[in-house]
Design a protein around this motif. Structure first.
Motif, PDB file in Angstrom:
ATOM      1  N   SER A   2      46.563  43.454  53.383  1.00 42.39           N
ATOM      2  CA  SER A   2      45.317  42.732  53.154  1.00 42.39           C
ATOM      3  C   SER A   2      44.110  43.652  53.099  1.00 42.39           C
ATOM      4  O   SER A   2      43.148  43.367  52.380  1.00 42.39           O
ATOM      5  N   GLY A   3      44.144  44.754  53.831  1.00 39.77           N
ATOM      6  CA  GLY A   3      43.030  45.701  53.763  1.00 39.77           C
ATOM      7  C   GLY A   3      42.898  46.313  52.385  1.00 39.77           C
ATOM      8  O   GLY A   3      41.797  46.478  51.855  1.00 39.77           O
ATOM      9  N   VAL A   4      44.021  46.640  51.780  1.00 41.44           N
ATOM     10  CA  VAL A   4      44.015  47.204  50.428  1.00 41.44           C
ATOM     11  C   VAL A   4      43.534  46.157  49.425  1.00 41.44           C
ATOM     12  O   VAL A   4      42.728  46.462  48.535  1.00 41.44           O
ATOM     13  N   ARG A   5      43.999  44.922  49.592  1.00 40.33           N
ATOM     14  CA  ARG A   5      43.559  43.855  48.673  1.00 40.33           C
ATOM     15  C   ARG A   5      42.063  43.615  48.771  1.00 40.33           C
ATOM     16  O   ARG A   5      41.393  43.398  47.764  1.00 40.33           O
ATOM     17  N   LEU A   6      41.526  43.670  49.972  1.00 39.03           N
ATOM     18  CA  LEU A   6      40.087  43.489  50.147  1.00 39.03           C
ATOM     19  C   LEU A   6      39.315  44.634  49.509  1.00 39.03           C
ATOM     20  O   LEU A   6      38.301  44.415  48.842  1.00 39.03           O
ATOM     21  N   ASP A   7      39.794  45.860  49.675  1.00 39.58           N
ATOM     22  CA  ASP A   7      39.132  47.011  49.045  1.00 39.58           C
ATOM     23  C   ASP A   7      39.155  46.906  47.533  1.00 39.58           C
ATOM     24  O   ASP A   7      38.140  47.154  46.867  1.00 39.58           O
ATOM     25  N   LEU A   8      40.290  46.547  46.972  1.00 42.37           N
ATOM     26  CA  LEU A   8      40.387  46.432  45.516  1.00 42.37           C
ATOM     27  C   LEU A   8      39.516  45.305  44.981  1.00 42.37           C
ATOM     28  O   LEU A   8      38.871  45.454  43.933  1.00 42.37           O
ATOM     29  N   ALA A   9      39.472  44.194  45.703  1.00 33.74           N
ATOM     30  CA  ALA A   9      38.609  43.090  45.276  1.00 33.74           C
ATOM     31  C   ALA A   9      37.145  43.500  45.341  1.00 33.74           C
ATOM     32  O   ALA A   9      36.349  43.140  44.472  1.00 33.74           O
ATOM     33  N   PHE A  21      38.845  36.014  52.337  1.00 32.36           N
ATOM     34  CA  PHE A  21      39.227  36.762  53.533  1.00 32.36           C
ATOM     35  C   PHE A  21      38.352  36.396  54.726  1.00 32.36           C
ATOM     36  O   PHE A  21      38.747  36.599  55.867  1.00 32.36           O
ATOM     37  N   GLY A  22      37.155  35.912  54.484  1.00 32.69           N
ATOM     38  CA  GLY A  22      36.273  35.526  55.575  1.00 32.69           C
ATOM     39  C   GLY A  22      35.584  36.689  56.259  1.00 32.69           C
ATOM     40  O   GLY A  22      35.064  36.536  57.359  1.00 32.69           O
ATOM     41  N   VAL A  23      35.622  37.851  55.661  1.00 39.91           N
ATOM     42  CA  VAL A  23      34.926  39.028  56.201  1.00 39.91           C
ATOM     43  C   VAL A  23      34.120  39.664  55.089  1.00 39.91           C
ATOM     44  O   VAL A  23      34.408  39.471  53.904  1.00 39.91           O
ATOM     45  N   SER A  24      33.138  40.430  55.475  1.00 40.73           N
ATOM     46  CA  SER A  24      32.366  41.126  54.449  1.00 40.73           C
ATOM     47  C   SER A  24      33.136  42.368  54.004  1.00 40.73           C
ATOM     48  O   SER A  24      33.819  43.006  54.807  1.00 40.73           O
ATOM     49  N   PRO A  25      33.055  42.713  52.732  1.00 38.42           N
ATOM     50  CA  PRO A  25      33.778  43.887  52.250  1.00 38.42           C
ATOM     51  C   PRO A  25      33.176  45.164  52.812  1.00 38.42           C
ATOM     52  O   PRO A  25      32.007  45.176  53.217  1.00 38.42           O
ATOM     53  N   PRO A  26      33.940  46.227  52.851  1.00 39.40           N
ATOM     54  CA  PRO A  26      33.412  47.486  53.386  1.00 39.40           C
ATOM     55  C   PRO A  26      32.305  48.035  52.493  1.00 39.40           C
ATOM     56  O   PRO A  26      32.268  47.775  51.293  1.00 39.40           O
ATOM     57  N   ALA A  27      31.407  48.800  53.098  1.00 39.61           N
ATOM     58  CA  ALA A  27      30.292  49.376  52.343  1.00 39.61           C
ATOM     59  C   ALA A  27      30.786  50.409  51.330  1.00 39.61           C
ATOM     60  O   ALA A  27      30.218  50.545  50.241  1.00 39.61           O
ATOM     61  N   TYR A  28      31.838  51.129  51.677  1.00 37.76           N
ATOM     62  CA  TYR A  28      32.398  52.160  50.794  1.00 37.76           C
ATOM     63  C   TYR A  28      33.889  51.894  50.594  1.00 37.76           C
ATOM     64  O   TYR A  28      34.732  52.531  51.228  1.00 37.76           O
ATOM     65  N   PRO A  29      34.242  50.957  49.719  1.00 33.87           N
ATOM     66  CA  PRO A  29      35.655  50.563  49.590  1.00 33.87           C
ATOM     67  C   PRO A  29      36.553  51.677  49.072  1.00 33.87           C
ATOM     68  O   PRO A  29      37.718  51.754  49.450  1.00 33.87           O
ATOM     69  N   LEU A  30      36.022  52.555  48.232  1.00 33.97           N
ATOM     70  CA  LEU A  30      36.851  53.644  47.713  1.00 33.97           C
ATOM     71  C   LEU A  30      37.210  54.636  48.822  1.00 33.97           C
ATOM     72  O   LEU A  30      38.316  55.177  48.845  1.00 33.97           O
ATOM     73  N   LEU A  31      36.307  54.833  49.749  1.00 32.35           N
ATOM     74  CA  LEU A  31      36.574  55.705  50.889  1.00 32.35           C
ATOM     75  C   LEU A  31      37.517  55.031  51.881  1.00 32.35           C
ATOM     76  O   LEU A  31      38.357  55.687  52.503  1.00 32.35           O
ATOM     77  N   ASP A  32      37.403  53.730  52.020  1.00 27.68           N
ATOM     78  CA  ASP A  32      38.216  52.970  52.970  1.00 27.68           C
ATOM     79  C   ASP A  32      39.643  52.734  52.469  1.00 27.68           C
ATOM     80  O   ASP A  32      40.552  52.531  53.272  1.00 27.68           O
TER      81      ASP A  32
END
Length: 56
Positions: A2-9, A21-32
């Motif tokens: 799910s972490g990867v899916r959230l980053d890709l989305a 997902f009910g959470v805010s996406p990371p500020a730097y998804p490519l780094l995460d």
């Protein structure tokens, strides 16, 4: 994964998926992304046996 899916989305700017997902996406998804993938694979070693052998 799910972490990867959230980053890709988040990278594709898909707000419908990130809201699901009910959470805010990371500020730097490519780094995460690589860290999320590594953690998800690491956690599979625990979640798969639990899902297979400890069903109620």
């Amino acid at each position: 994964m799910s972490g990867v899916r959230l980053d890709l989305a988040s990278l594709r700017d898909e707000s419908a998926i990130t809201e699901r997902f009910g959470v805010s996406p990371p500020a730097y998804p490519l780094l995460d992304l690589p860290f999320s993938a590594a953690l998800d694979v690491f956690v599979l070693g625990y979640t798969v046996p639990v899902a297979l052998f400890y069903q109620h």
